[in-house]
Design an enzyme around this catalytic site. Structure first.
Site, mmCIF file in Angstrom:
data_model
loop_
_atom_site.group_PDB
_atom_site.id
_atom_site.type_symbol
_atom_site.label_atom_id
_atom_site.label_comp_id
_atom_site.label_asym_id
_atom_site.label_seq_id
_atom_site.Cartn_x
_atom_site.Cartn_y
_atom_site.Cartn_z
ATOM 1 N N CYS A 71 84.705 42.115 29.601
ATOM 2 C CA CYS A 71 83.371 41.526 29.442
ATOM 3 C C CYS A 71 83.467 40.013 29.631
ATOM 4 C CB CYS A 71 82.822 41.855 28.061
ATOM 5 S SG CYS A 71 81.124 41.311 27.826
ATOM 6 N N PHE A 132 73.166 40.745 29.702
ATOM 7 C CA PHE A 132 71.931 40.273 30.328
ATOM 8 C C PHE A 132 72.234 39.645 31.688
ATOM 9 C CE2 PHE A 132 73.633 36.717 27.852
ATOM 10 C CZ PHE A 132 73.618 35.688 28.790
ATOM 11 N N GLU A 134 70.356 36.262 33.661
ATOM 12 C CA GLU A 134 69.386 35.213 33.313
ATOM 13 C C GLU A 134 69.307 34.168 34.416
ATOM 14 O OE1 GLU A 134 68.740 33.683 29.113
ATOM 15 O OE2 GLU A 134 69.921 32.028 29.982
ATOM 16 N N HIS A 162 76.010 38.354 32.248
ATOM 17 C CA HIS A 162 76.910 38.713 31.140
ATOM 18 C C HIS A 162 77.000 40.234 31.093
ATOM 19 C CE1 HIS A 162 77.520 39.091 26.500
ATOM 20 N NE2 HIS A 162 78.657 39.252 27.158
ATOM 21 N N ASN A 233 87.032 39.127 26.803
ATOM 22 C CA ASN A 233 87.683 40.220 26.061
ATOM 23 C C ASN A 233 88.903 40.659 26.850
ATOM 24 O OD1 ASN A 233 85.649 40.212 24.134
ATOM 25 N ND2 ASN A 233 84.638 42.039 24.893
ATOM 26 N N HIS A 285 82.590 31.737 23.261
ATOM 27 C CA HIS A 285 82.021 32.446 24.422
ATOM 28 C C HIS A 285 80.510 32.462 24.395
ATOM 29 C CE1 HIS A 285 81.274 35.677 21.639
ATOM 30 N NE2 HIS A 285 81.037 36.589 22.554
ATOM 31 N N ALA A 287 76.836 31.469 21.511
ATOM 32 C CA ALA A 287 76.377 30.913 20.241
ATOM 33 C C ALA A 287 76.951 31.673 19.048
ATOM 34 C CB ALA A 287 74.849 30.933 20.188
ATOM 35 N N LYS A 363 67.045 42.103 30.420
ATOM 36 C CA LYS A 363 67.934 43.000 29.697
ATOM 37 C C LYS A 363 67.781 44.442 30.163
ATOM 38 C CE LYS A 363 69.322 42.100 25.594
ATOM 39 N NZ LYS A 363 70.586 41.416 25.974
#
Length: 367
Positions: A71, A132, A134, A162, A233, A285, A287, A363
């Site tokens: 990820c 998501f 964006e 992401h 990850n 990575h 917030a 999403k």
């Protein structure tokens, strides 16, 4: 029993989630773990703290990588000037992106050097949870000289993706868990088998983000150039041992984008490698969650209608037709990204190049 040394990168450890700190302490007791770093976005996960890096001199711990192996965040700079990016038209065109990709899956996997027998049906799809795509524009150029040296355009529309290895990473972890082992020596048969599967999932996730970006850009007729792709990850060789990152961006792979929530800015940063070892060459990575998914749904579903969360305080739009997910992933459920970036800067770990404003966060859409 000797416990691993734990370092927390934070200007105020009192802000940290006590459960996440307890999870770090539990991991520090595992035989074979020597160093742990908790980053400013640290928060509690499913038994393992997220926003952390773990170093072992010789052991592999698959559960510290988790199920979504590979990820990460990809960032594309499009040829579209921000002034020509019309949100109404964009929102209408972004359809069919939850459906399987209609491209040549086998060929795409083969060209990437990947096997075609697993996960092909999910290739090119975002997935659930906090994943998501964006569209963004530059909000502020902080380091103009570096920004221009990198050849970035101040007026461009950007696309951040992401996502990860979808069900493939889960299958790798499930196979490992059936062995009923916590860890294995990297040089052992078990360790080697895991690393092969892990590396395949990393490659699959990287390709997945590339195809997602291609699909979104094709819907809008945009050309785009990938500017970075980072995995948060993973387990990788480091200092003669093995560095596990769980929700931790690498500080030794070049530029990093650190997203806020869908209602906050993201930051393009350059790691300061001279200071990297103090944080195991890892960065926040994102917030980091402030509330769990259940807490977020419970708190926000009483205050807002779903339609109210389809617009953000920064004027951005949100496409999320999963009525539960729109509450679980609301901006209020996340920490202040400004504090996270401040803590990384204060520790001497990054230089900020620019901030990006979210315009449209995608999403999931049913049709």
């Amino acid at each position: 029993m000797t416990e691993a040394a734990i370092r927390i990168i934070s200007s105020d450890i009192g802000r940290m989630d006590p459960l996440a700190l307890d999870q770090l302490a539990q991991t520090a007791r595992l035989p074979g773990i020597s160093r742990i770093v908790g980053l400013p976005d640290l928060h509690a996960g499913r038994g393992i703290a997220v926003g952390a890096a773990f170093w072992s001199p010789d052991m592999i711990f698959p559960h510290l990588v988790g199920s979504d192996i590979g990820c990460g965040m990809g960032l594309w700079e499009t040829e579209q000037p921000a002034r020509k990016f019309k949100l109404d038209a964009v929102e209408r065109k972004l359809r069919g992106l939850d459906e399987p990709w209609d491209g040549d899956v086998a060929n795409a996997l083969s060209r990437a050097g990947l096997h075609s027998e697993q996960g092909g049906g999910a290739l090119g799809t975002i997935g659930g949870g906090n994943h998501f795509a964006e569209f963004q524009r530059i909000e502020q150029i902080v380091d103009k000289e570096r920004f221009e040296a990198l050849g970035f355009r101040a007026d461009a529309i950007w696309l951040m993706v992401h996502s990860g290895s979808r069900g493939l990473g889960q299958a790798v972890l499930d196979k490992w868990m059936r062995r009923k082992l916590v860890a294995a020596a990297a040089a052992s048969e078990e360790g080697a088998d895991y690393l092969v599967a892990h590396d395949h999932a990393i490659g699959w996730a990287t390709l997945n983000r590339e195809i997602i970006a291609r699909r979104f850009c094709e819907k809008l007729g945009l050309d785009a150039r990938r500017r970075l792709d980072i995995c948060h990850n993973s387990v990788t060789p480091h200092k003669g041992g093995w560095l596990h990152r769980k929700g931790a961006a690498p500080a030794d792979k070049g530029l990093v984008v650190i997203p806020g929530s869908r209602g906050d800015f993201s930051y393009l940063v350059e790691p300061v490698t001279e200071e990297g070892e103090q944080a195991l060459f890892s960065l926040a990575h994102g917030a980091g969650r402030k509330w769990s998914r259940n807490d977020a749904h419970g708190r926000l579903s009483k205050r807002f209608r779903p339609a109210e969360l389809e617009r953000t305080a920064l004027g951005g739009r949100v496409i999320c037709e999963d009525r539960r997910l729109i509450f679980e992933e609301a901006p209020e459920a996340y920490k202040d990204i400004g504090v996270v970036i401040h803590d990384l800067k204060d520790a001497g770990l990054v230089r900020v190049i620019a901030s990006l404003r979210p315009l449209l966060s995608y999403k999931t859409r049913r049709a």
